[in-house]
Enzyme design. Structure first.
Site, PDB file in Angstrom:
ATOM      1  N   TYR A 183      47.821 -25.015 -70.469  1.00 31.18           N
ATOM      2  CA  TYR A 183      46.598 -25.614 -69.917  1.00 31.18           C
ATOM      3  C   TYR A 183      46.473 -25.323 -68.419  1.00 31.18           C
ATOM      4  O   TYR A 183      45.388 -25.056 -67.896  1.00 31.18           O
ATOM      5  CB  TYR A 183      46.628 -27.110 -70.182  1.00 31.18           C
ATOM      6  CG  TYR A 183      45.336 -27.857 -69.905  1.00 31.18           C
ATOM      7  CD1 TYR A 183      44.147 -27.197 -69.601  1.00 31.18           C
ATOM      8  CD2 TYR A 183      45.310 -29.244 -69.979  1.00 31.18           C
ATOM      9  CE1 TYR A 183      42.977 -27.901 -69.361  1.00 31.18           C
ATOM     10  CE2 TYR A 183      44.141 -29.951 -69.738  1.00 31.18           C
ATOM     11  CZ  TYR A 183      42.985 -29.272 -69.418  1.00 31.18           C
ATOM     12  OH  TYR A 183      41.824 -29.961 -69.174  1.00 31.18           O
ATOM     13  N   ASP A 233      53.347 -23.395 -81.387  1.00 30.27           N
ATOM     14  CA  ASP A 233      53.777 -24.108 -80.187  1.00 30.27           C
ATOM     15  C   ASP A 233      53.594 -25.618 -80.327  1.00 30.27           C
ATOM     16  O   ASP A 233      54.436 -26.402 -79.877  1.00 30.27           O
ATOM     17  CB  ASP A 233      52.983 -23.618 -78.971  1.00 30.27           C
ATOM     18  CG  ASP A 233      53.435 -22.245 -78.504  1.00 30.27           C
ATOM     19  OD1 ASP A 233      54.596 -21.890 -78.763  1.00 30.27           O
ATOM     20  OD2 ASP A 233      52.630 -21.541 -77.879  1.00 30.27           O
TER      21      ASP A 233
END
Length: 260
Positions: free
Chosen positions: A162, A46
């Site tokens: 996140y 990613d």
């Protein structure tokens, strides 16, 4: 069915990606430089996909990207399976368009910097002192003083990254929403964040900045000692990801909500 005649290949520096490129992927096609391609195959994880998308965004030439996961999570990538059938998989791939966040930040010394973020923009304290941040939505003050380790604004594409780790909500890709999520908020103690329309403009103003310095991080790019950060969707910079049928980011976002 997609029709890509000129393909570029981008490979991360990891040993796994480099070995796969040399042994499997490079012989599969007559690869061209990315400046000449109409689609790009990205080998890595990613992080490397984000880096590749940012490079295209910064260059002003954006082409569809098909990721092959040779990293860890690979949320933005396709599975590394049947590599010999890469070209036929590309022909059947489904397009997903995503719009990044545009960040305009002013530093304490008066500089203005502009970055984009595909996943999220985070404001994080730089020292042991908690940050104090004023939060505005469409120029209206919503929180006069957020005392926290930080705060982030996430796109739907980044809501499982996140944002999810900070207990933020998972957003469907077609939701036209943004997730505003505090990071270890001390005051207001019970504030868990907000879900906002993606037409909103969000502003963070750093309070007591000399004592409580704050950095802004747009995906992988950090800007230290910020005074104010303004965020909104960059609708003129649409990025396109390619996914195998049945393995789209939409499906992963749904599946992530049933992980136990």
């Amino acid at each position: 069915m997609a029709d890509f005649n000129r393909l570029a290949l981008l490979v991360s520096d990891s040993d796994r990606a480099q070995e796969a490129a040399a042994e499997i992927y490079r012989p599969l096609a007559d690869w061209v430089p990315i400046e000449e391609a109409d689609a790009v195959v990205v080998l890595g994880g990613d992080g490397f996909m984000l880096q590749s998308l940012h490079s295209m965004h910064d260059s002003g030439r954006i082409i569809p990207a098909y990721g092959v996961n040779l990293g860890t999570v690979g949320f933005l990538m396709n599975r590394n399976r049947q590599p010999d059938k890469l070209l036929s998989r590309l022909a059947r791939a489904k397009e997903l368009n995503i719009s990044p966040l545009a960040m305009e930040a002013e530093t304490q010394d008066g500089r203005t910097e502009r970055f984009c973020a595909i996943n999220e923009v985070s404001l994080l304290r730089e020292t042991r002192q908690t940050a104090k941040i004023e939060v505005l939505v469409d120029d209206k003050v919503r929180i006069k003083e957020l005392v926290c380790d930080g705060v982030l604004l996430s796109t739907p594409a980044g809501s499982t990254a996140y944002n999810l780790s900070a207990d933020g909500p998972i957003l469907p890709l077609d939701s036209q929403l943004l997730a505003l999520t505090p990071i270890s908020a001390f005051r207001p103690r019970r504030w868990k964040g907000a879900i906002l329309p993606d037409r909103s403009c969000i502003t963070f103003r750093v309070l007591e900045s000399e004592k409580r310095p704050v950095a802004a991080v747009a995906d992988q790019r950090e800007l230290r000692d910020v005074a104010e950060v303004r965020l909104e969707i960059a609708r003129d910079k649409t990025l396109t990801l390619l996914f195998d049928p049945g393995h789209t980011l939409d499906e992963r976002i749904v599946a992530e909500q049933f992980q136990v």
